[in-house]
Motif scaffolding. Structure first.
Motif, PDB file in Angstrom:
ATOM      1  N   LEU A   6       0.832  -1.213   0.000  1.00  0.00           N
ATOM      2  CA  LEU A   6       0.000   0.000   0.000  1.00  0.00           C
ATOM      3  C   LEU A   6       0.864   1.261   0.000  1.00  0.00           C
ATOM      4  O   LEU A   6       0.383   2.363   0.236  1.00  0.00           O
ATOM      5  CB  LEU A   6      -0.948  -0.002   1.207  1.00  0.00           C
ATOM      6  CG  LEU A   6      -2.123  -0.983   1.062  1.00  0.00           C
ATOM      7  CD1 LEU A   6      -2.871  -1.140   2.381  1.00  0.00           C
ATOM      8  CD2 LEU A   6      -3.088  -0.558  -0.037  1.00  0.00           C
ATOM      9  N   THR A   7       2.160   1.050  -0.263  1.00  0.00           N
ATOM     10  CA  THR A   7       3.029   2.217  -0.470  1.00  0.00           C
ATOM     11  C   THR A   7       3.203   2.378  -1.980  1.00  0.00           C
ATOM     12  O   THR A   7       2.917   1.455  -2.749  1.00  0.00           O
ATOM     13  CB  THR A   7       4.396   1.981   0.188  1.00  0.00           C
ATOM     14  OG1 THR A   7       4.856   0.692  -0.222  1.00  0.00           O
ATOM     15  CG2 THR A   7       4.290   2.016   1.701  1.00  0.00           C
ATOM     16  N   ALA A   8       3.643   3.571  -2.374  1.00  0.00           N
ATOM     17  CA  ALA A   8       3.739   3.863  -3.807  1.00  0.00           C
ATOM     18  C   ALA A   8       4.643   2.870  -4.508  1.00  0.00           C
ATOM     19  O   ALA A   8       5.760   2.614  -4.071  1.00  0.00           O
ATOM     20  CB  ALA A   8       4.256   5.286  -3.992  1.00  0.00           C
ATOM     21  N   THR A  59      -9.495  -4.041   1.763  1.00  0.00           N
ATOM     22  CA  THR A  59      -9.079  -2.637   1.772  1.00  0.00           C
ATOM     23  C   THR A  59     -10.040  -1.793   0.933  1.00  0.00           C
ATOM     24  O   THR A  59     -10.477  -0.716   1.355  1.00  0.00           O
ATOM     25  CB  THR A  59      -7.640  -2.503   1.216  1.00  0.00           C
ATOM     26  OG1 THR A  59      -6.788  -3.319   2.004  1.00  0.00           O
ATOM     27  CG2 THR A  59      -7.162  -1.061   1.269  1.00  0.00           C
ATOM     28  N   GLN A  63     -13.075   1.014   2.483  1.00  0.00           N
ATOM     29  CA  GLN A  63     -12.703   2.407   2.235  1.00  0.00           C
ATOM     30  C   GLN A  63     -13.928   3.292   2.355  1.00  0.00           C
ATOM     31  O   GLN A  63     -14.931   3.078   1.684  1.00  0.00           O
ATOM     32  CB  GLN A  63     -12.109   2.533   0.824  1.00  0.00           C
ATOM     33  CG  GLN A  63     -11.563   3.904   0.525  1.00  0.00           C
ATOM     34  CD  GLN A  63     -10.421   4.252   1.470  1.00  0.00           C
ATOM     35  OE1 GLN A  63      -9.470   3.516   1.602  1.00  0.00           O
ATOM     36  NE2 GLN A  63     -10.571   5.382   2.141  1.00  0.00           N
ATOM     37  N   LYS A  64     -13.819   4.291   3.212  1.00  0.00           N
ATOM     38  CA  LYS A  64     -14.960   5.216   3.315  1.00  0.00           C
ATOM     39  C   LYS A  64     -14.953   6.147   2.095  1.00  0.00           C
ATOM     40  O   LYS A  64     -13.951   6.267   1.387  1.00  0.00           O
ATOM     41  CB  LYS A  64     -14.879   6.020   4.610  1.00  0.00           C
ATOM     42  CG  LYS A  64     -13.622   6.849   4.761  1.00  0.00           C
ATOM     43  CD  LYS A  64     -13.620   7.545   6.112  1.00  0.00           C
ATOM     44  CE  LYS A  64     -12.373   8.365   6.309  1.00  0.00           C
ATOM     45  NZ  LYS A  64     -11.187   7.610   6.614  1.00  0.00           N
ATOM     46  N   GLY A  65     -16.049   6.801   1.901  1.00  0.00           N
ATOM     47  CA  GLY A  65     -16.121   7.731   0.758  1.00  0.00           C
ATOM     48  C   GLY A  65     -16.488   6.990  -0.502  1.00  0.00           C
ATOM     49  O   GLY A  65     -17.621   7.029  -0.942  1.00  0.00           O
ATOM     50  N   GLY A  66     -15.569   6.205  -1.033  1.00  0.00           N
ATOM     51  CA  GLY A  66     -15.831   5.386  -2.204  1.00  0.00           C
ATOM     52  C   GLY A  66     -15.976   6.161  -3.485  1.00  0.00           C
ATOM     53  O   GLY A  66     -15.754   7.305  -3.597  1.00  0.00           O
TER      54      GLY A  66
ATOM     55  N   ALA B 397     -10.274   9.140  -2.325  1.00  0.00           N
ATOM     56  CA  ALA B 397     -10.746   8.395  -1.155  1.00  0.00           C
ATOM     57  C   ALA B 397      -9.625   7.518  -0.599  1.00  0.00           C
ATOM     58  O   ALA B 397      -9.424   7.440   0.614  1.00  0.00           O
ATOM     59  CB  ALA B 397     -11.962   7.549  -1.534  1.00  0.00           C
ATOM     60  N   GLU B 403      -0.731   5.493   1.288  1.00  0.00           N
ATOM     61  CA  GLU B 403       0.332   6.280   0.664  1.00  0.00           C
ATOM     62  C   GLU B 403       0.378   6.055  -0.846  1.00  0.00           C
ATOM     63  O   GLU B 403       0.659   6.976  -1.616  1.00  0.00           O
ATOM     64  CB  GLU B 403       1.658   5.915   1.334  1.00  0.00           C
ATOM     65  CG  GLU B 403       2.810   6.847   1.035  1.00  0.00           C
ATOM     66  CD  GLU B 403       3.646   6.400  -0.160  1.00  0.00           C
ATOM     67  OE1 GLU B 403       4.297   7.254  -0.767  1.00  0.00           O
ATOM     68  OE2 GLU B 403       3.637   5.188  -0.488  1.00  0.00           O
ATOM     69  N   PHE B 404       0.072   4.824  -1.299  1.00  0.00           N
ATOM     70  CA  PHE B 404       0.269   4.510  -2.722  1.00  0.00           C
ATOM     71  C   PHE B 404      -0.551   5.412  -3.638  1.00  0.00           C
ATOM     72  O   PHE B 404      -0.152   5.691  -4.762  1.00  0.00           O
ATOM     73  CB  PHE B 404      -0.060   3.028  -2.988  1.00  0.00           C
ATOM     74  CG  PHE B 404      -1.513   2.754  -3.274  1.00  0.00           C
ATOM     75  CD1 PHE B 404      -1.977   2.780  -4.589  1.00  0.00           C
ATOM     76  CD2 PHE B 404      -2.413   2.483  -2.247  1.00  0.00           C
ATOM     77  CE1 PHE B 404      -3.312   2.534  -4.863  1.00  0.00           C
ATOM     78  CE2 PHE B 404      -3.751   2.249  -2.518  1.00  0.00           C
ATOM     79  CZ  PHE B 404      -4.209   2.275  -3.827  1.00  0.00           C
ATOM     80  N   PRO B 407       0.673   9.763  -4.908  1.00  0.00           N
ATOM     81  CA  PRO B 407       1.323  10.287  -6.127  1.00  0.00           C
ATOM     82  C   PRO B 407       0.354  10.420  -7.311  1.00  0.00           C
ATOM     83  O   PRO B 407       0.669  11.110  -8.279  1.00  0.00           O
ATOM     84  CB  PRO B 407       2.398   9.236  -6.439  1.00  0.00           C
ATOM     85  CG  PRO B 407       2.597   8.486  -5.167  1.00  0.00           C
ATOM     86  CD  PRO B 407       1.289   8.531  -4.428  1.00  0.00           C
TER      87      PRO B 407
END
Lengths: 66, 540
Positions: A6-8, A59, A63-66, B397, B403-404, B407
């Motif tokens: 979940l990191t870039a 995940t 996720q809120k918002g969506g 959202a 973090e991903f 960018p």
């Protein structure tokens, strides 16, 4: 690898995003939805690992918002 | 006879009758510039510094009202500094580094421009456009008083152009009536709606975006202090716009930008009470005075070629981008930076006129880069389809927690200088030096023992020798090359070594008058450097 990343991780994210939006250009709602479905299945197959896929589903679902 | 298309912030060059108006035959000038905005004046400064006579024609008599462009990027300021007006801009401008992006009420993303040490200019300053233009004109007056052959004619409107193979004939209207003059070269710096482009019936193609933005520049009168940061909201909860931008300018003025949609009644939206309604919803109870407001729509377009025989286009007349990313005035200044020395060499008979074709190829490369980046930002801020909007909202959202996705958030990719990779003026890279100073790159600045590196480069060809000896003088094909030599003693912080040497023990750089690298190698080789100079002026 058993942890969902979940990191870039995308090389040149702006190029990828532009390609993604371009792929949908001019498509109807149905065609766009179908494209997204195919894309998810292709990417899921590439990932392969069921544990990772489950984490990704969770995940996205939580996720809120969506 | 001469309409005022806009009101002036400062009248700086009132109409004066020119002797050209009393000639029976049209007077020929080497270079005439159409347009007295930041790009036209930049062109005049560049040519004037070279001693090339230049006449600027402006249909107004000074600097237009309204802050308009407010973000001036480092490269633009370095060019202004080469022209001698960068320091007052730095002193007046507001320096900022931090940008924050919000979605509804949550901060989803934050970026720091993280300026590298050892540069005279920061990544950006904010400053109202009339200040930028006034500092340019002040410098122009100073150069005139030192004998630079620059003329600026206010209230001179070009009504007709007749382009010949080797010159252009201009019909000019003034408060005293019409007159004719001729130019060997005509520069169109007359803005996005370029009358010159229209007179010549040249195409301007690209995309129009279906959205409009309301700018409100306000002066906060309460004792409220917002931080000096760029704040951008997607779908702000105050609901006054689909997006909102808040950015600081000098004199306690703040730029607020509301995205208000395509089908708006401009007249209605521009009423003060309606602008205030949006501002009040956004700012809560904060008290403010309104300074300037405007509604704009935008397009990303460019001309097929910035050169059409004896006519060259620069700035918005040649290419227009959306404002996201600060790529308008900043890229226009890079145009004149590129065009000035080439035109100077052609006017002086040192280079052939095909050198001007490389103005088009190098700056078209820059324009395409700017149009691509600004189009992408615009597509993210104002999604053009339902699907594009779904992805945009999903990115926002996810960016909140993950973090991903950050960018991918695009509220404007800020202007960076263009590297002229692949230009025919570049020589093959002759050393394994740092990537950022490869041929075609703009020279990065560095703090020296005394002053800054960029102040020693530019305005003419320079042979920049680091830790090695070059010749005492060098002339090739009519080009005089100036020598600049540095060693470790001059570079106490090692920035020159880091940015120009990498792992190499020494280097010899050939630097163009616009401070771009033309060639580099580890040691001096006379025959090779002579060939590199010829190549850099289009003669190899």
């Amino acid at each position: 690898m058993t942890e969902l990343t979940l990191t870039a991780n995308i090389d040149v994210p702006d190029d990828f995003y532009a390609d993604l939006i371009d792929a949908h250009e001019g498509l109807s709602k149905e065609a766009s939805d179908a494209l997204n479905a195919r894309l998810i299945l292709i990417l899921a197959n590439h990932i392969g690992n069921r544990a990772i896929l489950k984490q990704a589903l969770d995940t996205a679902s939580h996720q809120k918002g969506g | 006879m001469l309409d005022e298309r806009y009101s002036l912030a400062y009248e700086l060059y009132p109409y004066e009758r020119s002797p050209d108006q009393d000639n029976d035959t049209a007077k020929r000038h080497p270079v005439v510039v159409m347009g007295g905005g930041p790009i036209g004046i930049g062109m005049a400064l560049d040519l004037g510094l070279q001693g090339i006579p230049v006449v600027v024609l402006d249909d107004h008599a000074g600097v237009g009202m309204g802050s308009r462009a407010i973000c001036f990027a480092k490269r633009c300021l370095e060019i202004a500094d080469r022209y001698g007006c960068g320091e007052p801009m730095l002193e007046k401008g507001v320096v900022w580094n931090l940008g924050k992006v919000f979605h509804k009420d949550h901060k989803v993303f934050e970026f720091n421009l993280l300026p590298e040490d050892g540069h005279k200019f920061p990544a950006f300053i904010n400053m109202q456009q009339p200040y930028f233009e006034s500092f340019q004109i002040e410098r122009l007056r100073e150069l005139q008083s030192q004998g630079a052959p620059i003329e600026i004619r206010g209230q001179n409107r070009v009504d007709g152009v007749n382009v010949h193979d080797d010159h252009v004939v201009l019909e000019v209207m003034t408060p005293d009536g019409p007159y004719k003059l001729e130019a060997d070269w005509l520069i169109g710096a007359d803005g996005a709606n370029s009358p010159l482009r229209n007179m010549l019936d040249l195409e301007f193609t690209g995309k129009v975006f279906q959205d409009s933005f309301l700018i409100a520049d306000i002066k906060i009168t309460d004792d409220v202090d917002f931080p000096t940061e760029r704040w951008f909201w997607f779908e702000p909860s105050h609901g006054s716009g689909a997006s909102t931008l808040l950015h600081k300018q000098p004199d306690d003025v703040w730029r607020v930008d509301f995205q208000i949609g395509w089908d708006v009644d401009r007249k209605e939206e521009m009423k003060e009470e309606n602008i205030r309604r949006r501002l009040d919803a956004f700012l809560g109870g904060v008290k403010y005075d309104m300074v300037w407001s405007s509604i704009y729509t935008f397009q990303c377009k460019r001309m097929d070629s910035f050169r059409n025989g004896r006519v060259l286009f620069a700035g918005d007349s040649a290419h227009q981008v959306s404002p996201f990313g600060a790529r308008g005035a900043n890229s226009g200044m890079q145009d004149v930076d590129n065009l000035g020395w080439k035109l100077g060499l052609v006017v002086n008979g040192v280079a052939d006129d095909n050198l001007l074709d490389t103005y088009n190829s190098e700056r078209a490369h820059g324009a395409d880069e700017n149009i691509m980046n600004s189009t992408r930002s615009t597509d993210f801020i104002t999604p053009k389809s339902a699907q594009s909007r779904i992805f945009r909202d999903a990115v926002l959202a996810l960016a909140n927690d993950h973090e991903f996705a950050r960018p991918l958030v695009n509220s404007g990719r800020l202007s960076v200088p263009c590297t002229y990779d692949g230009s025919s003026l570049n020589s093959a890279d002759g050393m394994a030096g740092p990537e950022r100073t490869r041929p075609g790159s703009p020279c990065p600045d560095a703090h020296l023992k005394d002053g800054f590196l960029l102040n020693q480069l530019g305005n003419e060809f320079v042979l920049f020798c680091i830790n090695t000896e070059g010749p005492t003088e060098l002339q090739e094909c009519g080009v005089n090359v100036r020598m600049v030599s540095l060693s470790a003693v001059d570079d106490p912080k090692g920035a020159v070594a880091e940015r120009y040497l990498g792992d190499a023990p020494s280097a010899v750089y050939l630097i163009r008058p616009d401070q771009h690298v033309a060639a580099r190698r580890e040691t001096y080789n006379e025959n090779l450097v002579r060939a590199e100079i010829r190549r850099a002026i289009g003669k190899e």
